[in-house]
Design a protein around this motif. Sequence first.
Motif, short mmCIF file in Angstrom:
data_model
loop_
_atom_site.label_atom_id
_atom_site.label_comp_id
_atom_site.label_asym_id
_atom_site.label_seq_id
_atom_site.Cartn_x
_atom_site.Cartn_y
_atom_site.Cartn_z
N PHE A 16 41.56 3.75 59.57
CA PHE A 16 42.47 4.05 58.47
C PHE A 16 42.34 5.52 58.10
CE2 PHE A 16 42.71 -0.47 56.97
CZ PHE A 16 44.07 -0.50 56.72
N LEU A 17 43.48 6.20 57.96
CA LEU A 17 43.51 7.46 57.24
C LEU A 17 43.97 7.11 55.83
CD1 LEU A 17 43.56 10.54 56.80
CD2 LEU A 17 45.88 10.55 57.75
N VAL A 18 43.10 7.23 54.84
CA VAL A 18 43.42 6.85 53.46
C VAL A 18 43.81 8.11 52.68
CG1 VAL A 18 42.58 5.79 51.35
CG2 VAL A 18 41.86 4.89 53.57
N ILE A 19 45.00 8.07 52.10
CA ILE A 19 45.47 9.15 51.24
C ILE A 19 45.45 8.61 49.82
CG2 ILE A 19 47.35 10.75 50.73
CD1 ILE A 19 48.26 10.43 53.63
N ALA A 24 53.80 12.94 46.73
CA ALA A 24 54.42 13.03 48.05
C ALA A 24 53.93 14.23 48.84
CB ALA A 24 55.94 13.07 47.90
N ASN A 25 53.41 15.26 48.18
CA ASN A 25 52.94 16.45 48.89
C ASN A 25 51.47 16.35 49.30
OD1 ASN A 25 51.63 16.74 46.47
ND2 ASN A 25 52.60 18.70 45.91
N LYS A 46 46.99 4.62 55.15
CA LYS A 46 47.10 3.88 53.90
C LYS A 46 47.30 4.89 52.77
CE LYS A 46 44.57 0.73 50.83
NZ LYS A 46 43.27 0.01 50.63
N TRP A 47 48.49 4.87 52.22
CA TRP A 47 48.85 5.84 51.18
C TRP A 47 48.94 5.09 49.86
CZ3 TRP A 47 52.41 10.42 52.74
CH2 TRP A 47 52.33 11.44 51.78
N ASN A 48 48.05 5.45 48.92
CA ASN A 48 48.02 4.81 47.62
C ASN A 48 49.09 5.41 46.71
OD1 ASN A 48 45.84 3.08 48.27
ND2 ASN A 48 44.38 4.75 47.89
N ILE A 49 50.33 4.99 46.94
CA ILE A 49 51.48 5.56 46.26
C ILE A 49 51.59 5.05 44.83
CG2 ILE A 49 54.01 5.56 46.27
CD1 ILE A 49 53.87 5.66 49.33
N THR A 53 57.24 7.96 42.49
CA THR A 53 58.43 8.09 43.32
C THR A 53 58.43 9.45 43.99
OG1 THR A 53 59.72 8.93 41.45
CG2 THR A 53 59.78 6.54 41.84
N GLY A 54 59.26 9.61 45.02
CA GLY A 54 59.33 10.88 45.72
C GLY A 54 59.61 10.67 47.19
N ALA A 55 59.68 11.79 47.93
CA ALA A 55 59.99 11.77 49.36
C ALA A 55 58.70 11.92 50.16
CB ALA A 55 60.97 12.88 49.70
#
Length: 406
Positions: A16-19, A24-25, A46-49, A53-55
């Motif tokens: 896993f690459l965990v962000i 978004a940046n 795995k992005w803990n969004i 919101t965003g791109a």
Amino acid sequence: MVINNNGYLVIDNSAFLVIDNSNANALAVAGTGGKIISEAENDRIKWNISTTTGAYSIPWSTSVATGAVKIPLSVTVTGAGVGAGNVIFSTYETSADNNTPWQSGITNMCSAITNADGSLFVADRFWQINANGYGTKPSVNMTIAYNPAANELVGTNTIVETNLQAQRFNAGYAATGPCYVGAGSWESLLFGTNNAASDNVTNIIVPAADFFKDWILVDNLSPLPIELVSFEANCKNGEVEIKWVTQSEINNDYFTVEKSYDAATFFEITKVQGAGNSSVTNYYSVIDPNPSTGVAYYRLKQVDFDGTTTYHNIASTNCNPNSFDVNQLVLNNNALSFNVSTTADEELIIYFYDYRGRLVANKKEMIVKGNNSIKLSNLNISTGIYMLSIIGEYNNYSTKLMNTKD
């Protein structure tokens, strides 16, 4: 994290690459860009969004062995999810043109047109875009890029690049048919607009209810963008009644009913407003007051709000008592055989086309009242979809056929 000047990161061994930054940046590219190579379902980001919101952009690329071609994925969260969720991303090219190995949870690659395996209509790559931990998932607008020069679109696949759209697998949808094994279906829903000039599918608008984890790119001549229960044309009081039923619709602006006398050249006879977005059964009916003296073919064109157009199965009717029936079609060993039952003597011209509309064989045949056996031999054809078209003095007929063996 910033990847620049074509640097690349390889995720391997089920890592896993965990962000952990929801902005978004938090993952970006600079200079000539960057690349992240996954190439396995369990080599993931795995992005803990959460509720941000965003791109969001994932700079995916193909493997080093296939040239590390950039195939970026863009996911713009347009409506925040509810809960402290995350999104898991991965992508990989499949090892064979039949899209094996499948991602976990996928039980079939059934085509709505052939009622058989439709994997040769599908680009040889899966995308995992999996929203987890949300009470209500986010709504998103995605762009999925692909590599047109790779084995992902060519080989034995039957794909027209400009027809590619996105489709997702619904593991909870109950479907029936000879090729369905276990639960789940691709559910006949298509998303996005093809942009072949940039090698991507854009404007993949996904509401929260349709945000499932498994995604593909598929030739839109195979599946259906609305869930069409039935489409039929019947003679009635000197007119033709065309009826169809949808079980669900997404972004459906309108339908166009088209007519043809040869199943090849169609013209519009009427437009009917669609239901937009609907999860209930809708019934439609129109009248053609000018029935043909022989066989007439009708097809349904469906247009989304973004202008995306999809054609559905063809229905035929014959309000002429001098009619015929084509049956017992067998396509194998480079030969096509079939039977024609007719109520009158008639000269037929038989055309056999490949998927791209190129003539493979043609033949004149004089049939007589009763049963007639007809055969086209030495076709020298490969695996794929073909079209049989029969033009007669009184009757016409057309159908698609699948050749599964070279």
